[in-house]
Design an enzyme around this catalytic site. Sequence first.
Site, short mmCIF file in Angstrom:
data_model
loop_
_atom_site.label_atom_id
_atom_site.label_comp_id
_atom_site.label_asym_id
_atom_site.label_seq_id
_atom_site.Cartn_x
_atom_site.Cartn_y
_atom_site.Cartn_z
N CYS A 98 8.99 -81.13 2.02
CA CYS A 98 10.34 -81.70 2.13
C CYS A 98 11.00 -81.10 3.36
O CYS A 98 10.32 -80.73 4.32
CB CYS A 98 11.14 -81.49 0.84
SG CYS A 98 11.38 -79.76 0.35
N TRP A 99 12.33 -81.00 3.38
CA TRP A 99 13.01 -80.53 4.58
C TRP A 99 12.71 -79.07 4.89
O TRP A 99 12.29 -78.72 5.99
CB TRP A 99 14.52 -80.75 4.43
CG TRP A 99 15.36 -80.09 5.49
CD1 TRP A 99 16.31 -79.15 5.30
CD2 TRP A 99 15.33 -80.33 6.90
NE1 TRP A 99 16.87 -78.77 6.49
CE2 TRP A 99 16.29 -79.49 7.50
CE3 TRP A 99 14.57 -81.17 7.71
CZ2 TRP A 99 16.51 -79.45 8.87
CZ3 TRP A 99 14.79 -81.15 9.10
CH2 TRP A 99 15.76 -80.30 9.65
#
Length: 354
Positions: A98-99
């Site tokens: 993810c980020w």
Amino acid sequence: MKYPAVLGVDDVLPMLDQFDTIIDARSESEFALDRIPGAINCPTLDDAQRILVGTTYKQVGAFEAKKIGAPLVARNIAHYVETLFADKPKDWKPLVYCWRGGNRSGSMALIFAKIGWPVVQLDGGYKAYRAYVAAALDAPPPLGFRVVCGTTGSGKSRLLETLASVGAQVLDLERLAAHRGSVLGHLPGEPQPSQKMFETRIWDTLRRFDPARPVFVESESKKVGNLRVPDAVMERMRASPCIALQLERPLRVQLLMEDYDHFCADPALLNAQLDHLVQLHGRARIDAWHELANTGRMPELVDQLLVEHYDPAYLRSIDRNFAQYPDAQVLTLPGISKDDFLAAAQRLHAPSAI
């Protein structure tokens, strides 16, 4: 190894091609801007859900935000397990990120591991990946570039495409940028990627090359449309040996009319682009070119554009930016058929040419 395995970019990226599936757990808008090559998008929170959770976090607090977010994440992951991944065997090996390698990918990785899949979560997420790519492009691998030079319409892009088809290593920056590199270079129906995605595409291409073999690349300027070629890559290109591709001007006109047939079919679209050249050539000259386009005199217009705009600008740029151009290998094309480009590509790709 205990799963989910949390590994950093230095461990993950060298074995990127060994994963069965690369899963980007970020929202669809984050994914659209850039992602790890080959990734599919499985948001644990989509754009609307992410805004809802983020707004709750700021206005109410972390606890309430997590109470809202947790069932959303759980339902989304359940949906992917029941649909996209329902047929995956026990030894299916996914990479999830993810980020920042936090809750979004962590939740998915944990559930996958509980199912029994040998899942790897990228520590630091996309943010760590992006830093890795930026550093790699600041110090690109020691590749031997061969820069294909030639005035507009001489067939540089077609030659690169043919070189790739015969097994040569090719860095086609215009293809990666979805742009032909001039004021008329926009590809209809194909928007340019973001700057970050352009850099990802360059990195992904360079990492696959054999340093012992040459890499053919076109003599681009620093910008391809709205995108900027990384400085270190450009410096390597400009210091590299050159190939001077030559083609008679009538054949260049013919080639350009084939490659830019969308402009020939839509003079208004062409004229809108020509208006960007008013500052260089004046309103009167642009109006004269408009008249040629509007009256169907496209070969005459293309010839004038070559003589009065493209050729002088290109030759100035080549002399200024590519130090080895005076010693370039000259390659003259007798025509623009597929066989002409195939013969040229085979000549360049032959072991004796390296």
